[in-house]
Design an enzyme around this catalytic site. Structure first.
Site, short mmCIF file in Angstrom:
data_model
loop_
_atom_site.label_atom_id
_atom_site.label_comp_id
_atom_site.label_asym_id
_atom_site.label_seq_id
_atom_site.Cartn_x
_atom_site.Cartn_y
_atom_site.Cartn_z
CE LYS A 34 54.54 34.70 22.75
NZ LYS A 34 54.94 33.49 23.55
CG ASP A 61 51.73 31.03 22.20
OD1 ASP A 61 51.08 30.23 21.51
OD2 ASP A 61 52.93 31.28 22.01
CE LYS A 63 53.25 27.84 19.76
NZ LYS A 63 53.63 28.65 20.95
CG ASP A 66 44.94 15.79 24.56
OD1 ASP A 66 44.44 14.69 24.26
OD2 ASP A 66 45.67 15.96 25.55
CB THR A 117 58.20 31.44 13.03
OG1 THR A 117 58.31 31.58 14.45
CG2 THR A 117 56.86 32.02 12.58
NE ARG A 209 64.51 36.00 21.91
CZ ARG A 209 64.88 34.86 21.32
NH1 ARG A 209 65.95 34.22 21.75
NH2 ARG A 209 64.18 34.37 20.32
#
Length: 231
Positions: A34, A61, A63, A66, A117, A209
């Site tokens: 990603k 990614d 997002k 508009d 999330t 991570r």
């Protein structure tokens, strides 16, 4: 369809750090990664081209959110990069999502974000003034995403079963916030282990991570891969 490879979130601030991280993996290990806002805005499209040239799959990614024409034009640009998947905010509405689909075409997967999330129900009520339950909001956005002709949504693994029931079994559920047992949750409020996500019906999982900050990222990736694919 279930993607066997956990998607690794390359949440690094620089091109060099990405190169160093990816160099730890064998050349024949083709990953799914990603690329998010921080990295893309720091490095531009060159980071996508670099990763694709290594043979890896890319979830870009960004997002997008508009007016429909702007999103359509932006998606045409992203399609030329050959990304395997990208996304928009479902809050942009059906017309915007349809425009995104038209601009991106059918070659890659196009999904939408329902509720992040990191968002709790209390935050959704106070910050967004959406006074339904979090689950109702997510399902509503998922149904609108399906109506617009997109492939699926980004969602918490806790919402997968309800979303598939409200849409279709083929509707993609990509779930971030995946953490191996015993790891820190960080800023994610709705998390789940790889095995739990698989059992509940997730199609893709995103892990950051626990892999990128591990002492041995390759070993951490293999352990998560094994847990995600068990059974």
């Amino acid at each position: 369809m279930i993607e066997k490879r956990p998607i690794i979130a390359l949440d690094f601030p620089s091109f060099d750090e990405v190169k160093t991280f990816l160099a730890q993996f064998p050349e024949d290990e083709k990953l799914y990664v990603k690329i998010g806002m921080e990295l893309y805005y720091a490095c531009g499209s060159e980071i996508v081209k670099y990763v694709k040239d290594l043979g890896h799959s890319v979830f870009l990614d960004l997002k997008l959110h508009d007016i429909p024409n702007t999103v359509k034009s932006a998606m045409k640009v992203l399609a030329k990069l050959g990304v395997d998947m990208t996304n928009v905010h479902a809050a942009g509405g059906v017309e915007m999502m349809k425009a995104a689909r038209e601009g991106f075409g059918q070659e890659g997967k196009l999904i939408a974000v329902t509720q992040l999330t990191s968002t709790s129900e209390e935050q959704m009520h106070s910050d967004q003034n959406i006074q339904t339950s979090l689950a109702e909001s997510v399902i509503h956005y998922a149904q609108k995403t399906l109506e617009a002709g997109l492939d699926g949504v980004v969602c918490s693994a806790h919402e997968v079963e309800a979303i598939k029931s409200a849409t279709s079994a083929d509707f993609i559920c990509l779930t971030p916030g995946i953490r191996p047992s015993g790891s820190q949750t960080g800023d994610q409020k709705r998390v789940m282990t790889p095995a739990q996500a698989r059992a509940i019906g997730s199609n893709y999982i995103v892990v950051g991570r626990p892999i990128t900050q591990a002492n041995d990222p390759v070993a951490a990736y293999k352990a998560i891969y094994a847990e995600w694919n068990q059974g």
